[in-house]
Design a protein around this motif. Structure first.
Motif, PDB file in Angstrom:
ATOM      1  N   ASP A 406      22.850  61.363  37.866  1.00  7.26           N
ATOM      2  CA  ASP A 406      23.595  60.343  38.611  1.00  7.26           C
ATOM      3  C   ASP A 406      23.243  58.943  38.103  1.00  7.26           C
ATOM      4  O   ASP A 406      24.123  58.078  37.954  1.00  7.26           O
ATOM      5  CB  ASP A 406      23.281  60.427  40.111  1.00  7.26           C
ATOM      6  CG  ASP A 406      23.846  61.680  40.756  1.00  7.26           C
ATOM      7  OD1 ASP A 406      24.757  62.301  40.176  1.00  7.26           O
ATOM      8  OD2 ASP A 406      23.372  62.034  41.863  1.00  7.26           O
ATOM      9  N   LYS A 407      21.951  58.726  37.831  1.00  8.32           N
ATOM     10  CA  LYS A 407      21.523  57.431  37.302  1.00  8.32           C
ATOM     11  C   LYS A 407      22.172  57.159  35.946  1.00  8.32           C
ATOM     12  O   LYS A 407      22.627  56.037  35.664  1.00  8.32           O
ATOM     13  CB  LYS A 407      20.000  57.383  37.175  1.00  8.32           C
ATOM     14  CG  LYS A 407      19.482  56.055  36.631  1.00  8.32           C
ATOM     15  CD  LYS A 407      17.976  56.081  36.399  1.00  8.32           C
ATOM     16  CE  LYS A 407      17.503  54.753  35.797  1.00  8.32           C
ATOM     17  NZ  LYS A 407      16.061  54.783  35.452  1.00  8.32           N
ATOM     18  N   LEU A 408      22.213  58.183  35.095  1.00  6.80           N
ATOM     19  CA  LEU A 408      22.859  58.040  33.790  1.00  6.80           C
ATOM     20  C   LEU A 408      24.312  57.618  33.936  1.00  6.80           C
ATOM     21  O   LEU A 408      24.761  56.658  33.300  1.00  6.80           O
ATOM     22  CB  LEU A 408      22.768  59.355  33.020  1.00  6.80           C
ATOM     23  CG  LEU A 408      23.602  59.462  31.738  1.00  6.80           C
ATOM     24  CD1 LEU A 408      23.142  58.442  30.705  1.00  6.80           C
ATOM     25  CD2 LEU A 408      23.539  60.887  31.158  1.00  6.80           C
ATOM     26  N   VAL A 409      25.052  58.324  34.789  1.00  6.98           N
ATOM     27  CA  VAL A 409      26.479  58.036  34.947  1.00  6.98           C
ATOM     28  C   VAL A 409      26.702  56.676  35.601  1.00  6.98           C
ATOM     29  O   VAL A 409      27.611  55.927  35.220  1.00  6.98           O
ATOM     30  CB  VAL A 409      27.173  59.161  35.743  1.00  6.98           C
ATOM     31  CG1 VAL A 409      28.591  58.757  36.143  1.00  6.98           C
ATOM     32  CG2 VAL A 409      27.202  60.439  34.910  1.00  6.98           C
ATOM     33  N   ASN A 410      25.873  56.326  36.563  1.00  5.65           N
ATOM     34  CA  ASN A 410      25.996  55.000  37.185  1.00  5.65           C
ATOM     35  C   ASN A 410      25.789  53.897  36.152  1.00  5.65           C
ATOM     36  O   ASN A 410      26.464  52.861  36.185  1.00  5.65           O
ATOM     37  CB  ASN A 410      24.983  54.850  38.323  1.00  5.65           C
ATOM     38  CG  ASN A 410      25.354  55.664  39.545  1.00  5.65           C
ATOM     39  OD1 ASN A 410      26.518  56.012  39.746  1.00  5.65           O
ATOM     40  ND2 ASN A 410      24.369  55.987  40.373  1.00  5.65           N
ATOM     41  N   GLY A 411      24.862  54.131  35.215  1.00  3.15           N
ATOM     42  CA  GLY A 411      24.641  53.153  34.162  1.00  3.15           C
ATOM     43  C   GLY A 411      25.798  53.078  33.185  1.00  3.15           C
ATOM     44  O   GLY A 411      26.230  51.993  32.782  1.00  3.15           O
ATOM     45  N   ILE A 412      26.325  54.240  32.806  1.00  6.82           N
ATOM     46  CA  ILE A 412      27.441  54.284  31.858  1.00  6.82           C
ATOM     47  C   ILE A 412      28.683  53.604  32.424  1.00  6.82           C
ATOM     48  O   ILE A 412      29.420  52.914  31.708  1.00  6.82           O
ATOM     49  CB  ILE A 412      27.756  55.743  31.477  1.00  6.82           C
ATOM     50  CG1 ILE A 412      26.643  56.312  30.602  1.00  6.82           C
ATOM     51  CG2 ILE A 412      29.103  55.853  30.755  1.00  6.82           C
ATOM     52  CD1 ILE A 412      26.782  57.802  30.301  1.00  6.82           C
ATOM     53  N   THR A 413      28.929  53.788  33.723  1.00  5.13           N
ATOM     54  CA  THR A 413      30.160  53.275  34.335  1.00  5.13           C
ATOM     55  C   THR A 413      29.989  51.886  34.944  1.00  5.13           C
ATOM     56  O   THR A 413      30.929  51.337  35.512  1.00  5.13           O
ATOM     57  CB  THR A 413      30.651  54.240  35.431  1.00  5.13           C
ATOM     58  OG1 THR A 413      29.617  54.412  36.410  1.00  5.13           O
ATOM     59  CG2 THR A 413      31.017  55.595  34.830  1.00  5.13           C
ATOM     60  N   ALA A 414      28.806  51.300  34.820  1.00  2.00           N
ATOM     61  CA  ALA A 414      28.565  49.982  35.406  1.00  2.00           C
ATOM     62  C   ALA A 414      29.415  48.921  34.731  1.00  2.00           C
ATOM     63  O   ALA A 414      29.699  48.982  33.525  1.00  2.00           O
ATOM     64  CB  ALA A 414      27.083  49.617  35.289  1.00  2.00           C
ATOM     65  N   SER A 415      29.821  47.917  35.503  1.00  2.94           N
ATOM     66  CA  SER A 415      30.560  46.793  34.949  1.00  2.94           C
ATOM     67  C   SER A 415      29.610  45.907  34.171  1.00  2.94           C
ATOM     68  O   SER A 415      28.461  45.693  34.561  1.00  2.94           O
ATOM     69  CB  SER A 415      31.210  45.979  36.065  1.00  2.94           C
ATOM     70  OG  SER A 415      31.783  44.790  35.553  1.00  2.94           O
TER      71      SER A 415
END
Length: 418
Positions: A406-415
């Motif tokens: 989840d942390k990985l994806v939150n980082g990838i999709t961050a503005s």
């Protein structure tokens, strides 16, 4: 030459001007073309990577000879790393080169910034070059650059003293062979460019949003045949394998020379090094399969192409287009292959017997069947590096596997907009 693409600045400005082609003269915001009736000297500047200067010089001289009855030329070649072209052009396009090469992942930013012109003779370019290389130079159904190479991707190098043709089909087998010999298989594990190899063919998705800046990603999916946590488990197993080592891509050739590494993921920029190290035992092939969720999954990759662009602010755009076209034509792609071992995008050159004899180029072509164009926003890179570093540390820093994904994806999709 390593073509791995590093994180660069976000596109922060979009030009209000749209340039429709090389044959269209400028507006108030564009330098006017020189009046060659009064001054028949056509001045152009070409950017070239340092290692390509000699080859570029030959192309420029043949261009001047071919068009000597039409104009006199003053063409300067300056050294500029392809990976930095976007940064330099978006900062100071007016002082940029008239003609320059760049990797395909920079196209969207350069078009949005008003840097590139749409090329003339699009149909000729389409018919002469590999379809994927043309797609890489295309945005909104318009071609903005001349395809130049089709080898800016990665694959597997290996020492035939240790591996058979069957061994290199499986990453598990390769690591087993390496470990039993006291050697290593190497890759830059904590780089997003290489990390993608483990996700691309799992059924999970990564794409850039229509804004051209942010990403869409479901690598943390909790459903499907292969879940995000399944990949995390597989990566942890690889990272802890005694036959594996992570290192910067630029260090792999030296580790091969020392004998510590007998196989590694890299690209054509290392071909001369690997050939010198392994000699007749130099091998190159597509990436192997790896084990995830009890399945053997073909490792994916980011595919890459290089192309030649023309500065929309050039004082001699017509001639700049002619020069870019010349430097990417069939004869000069043959020359580039002969002198620099660079894989051609030209259909005829790519199909030649000479190109078919080069294992590295054949490997990158074969691997491209399992890859995808690199189209990601900047937040992807830091998120993947942090994720890779966490895996390599052997701990989750107090997180469950799902929380780490989840942390990985939150980082990838961050503005990236502050």
């Amino acid at each position: 030459m390593q073509k791995k693409i590093r994180k660069v600045m976000s596109v922060f400005m979009v030009s209000a001007l749209l340039f429709s082609g090389c044959g269209i003269h400028g507006t108030d915001n564009v330098k006017k073309e020189e009046n060659n009736e009064n001054n028949n000297i056509v001045k152009l500047t070409v950017w070239s990577e340092k290692d390509n200067v000699d080859t570029t010089s030959k192309m420029v001289e043949s261009f001047k000879e071919h068009y000597k009855d039409e104009a006199q030329f003053d063409i300067t070649i300056d050294v500029q790393a392809d990976a930095k072209v976007r940064d330099v052009m978006l900062t100071d396009v007016h002082n940029g080169a008239d003609v320059f090469s760049f990797p395909d992942d920079q196209l969207t930013s350069l078009v949005a910034g008003g840097v590139l012109v749409e090329i003339p003779d699009a149909e000729k370019v389409k018919s002469a070059n590999i379809e994927e290389s043309v797609k890489a130079a295309t945005l909104d159904d318009k071609i903005y650059a001349y395809p130049m190479t089709a080898d800016n991707g990665y694959f597997m190098y290996y020492d035939k003293n240790y591996f058979s043709a069957d061994d290199v089909k499986s990453l598990d087998k390769m690591m087993s062979v390496a470990a039993s010999s006291g050697k290593k298989f190497a890759m830059e594990f904590n780089s997003g460019w290489y990390m993608y190899t483990f996700f691309g063919n799992t059924g999970l998705n990564l794409s850039i949003n229509p804004d051209g800046v942010t990403n869409k990603c479901n690598w943390n999916s909790e459903s499907g045949d292969i879940k995000g946590t399944d990949i995390k488990s597989a990566l942890s197993a690889i990272a802890s394998n005694p036959g594996f080592v992570s290192m910067p891509n630029g260090d792999i050739a030296a580790a091969m020379k020392s004998g510590d590494v007998i196989a590694g993921i890299s690209g054509v920029w290392d071909v001369m090094n690997v050939k010198a190290i392994y000699g007749d035992n130099y091998g190159a092939c597509k990436l192997p399969t790896y084990t995830v969720a009890g399945k053997e999954v073909q490792m994916s990759s980011f595919t890459g192409y290089k192309m030649m662009g023309v500065n929309a602010y050039s004082e001699n755009r017509d001639w700049a287009c002619r020069l870019a076209d010349w430097m990417t034509n069939e004869d000069n792609q043959k020359l580039r292959f002969k002198e620099r071992n660079q894989g051609p995008s030209n259909i005829n050159v790519a199909a030649s017997d000479e190109v078919k004899k080069v294992p590295a180029i054949q490997a990158v072509i074969e691997q491209s069947k399992y890859g995808t164009l690199q189209r990601v926003g900047n937040s992807f890179w830091d998120a993947c590096k942090d994720f890779g570093d966490t895996i390599l540390s052997g701990t989750n820093n107090g997180m469950t596997d799902q929380e780490l994904m989840d942390k990985l994806v939150n980082g990838i999709t961050a503005s990236t907009i502050k």
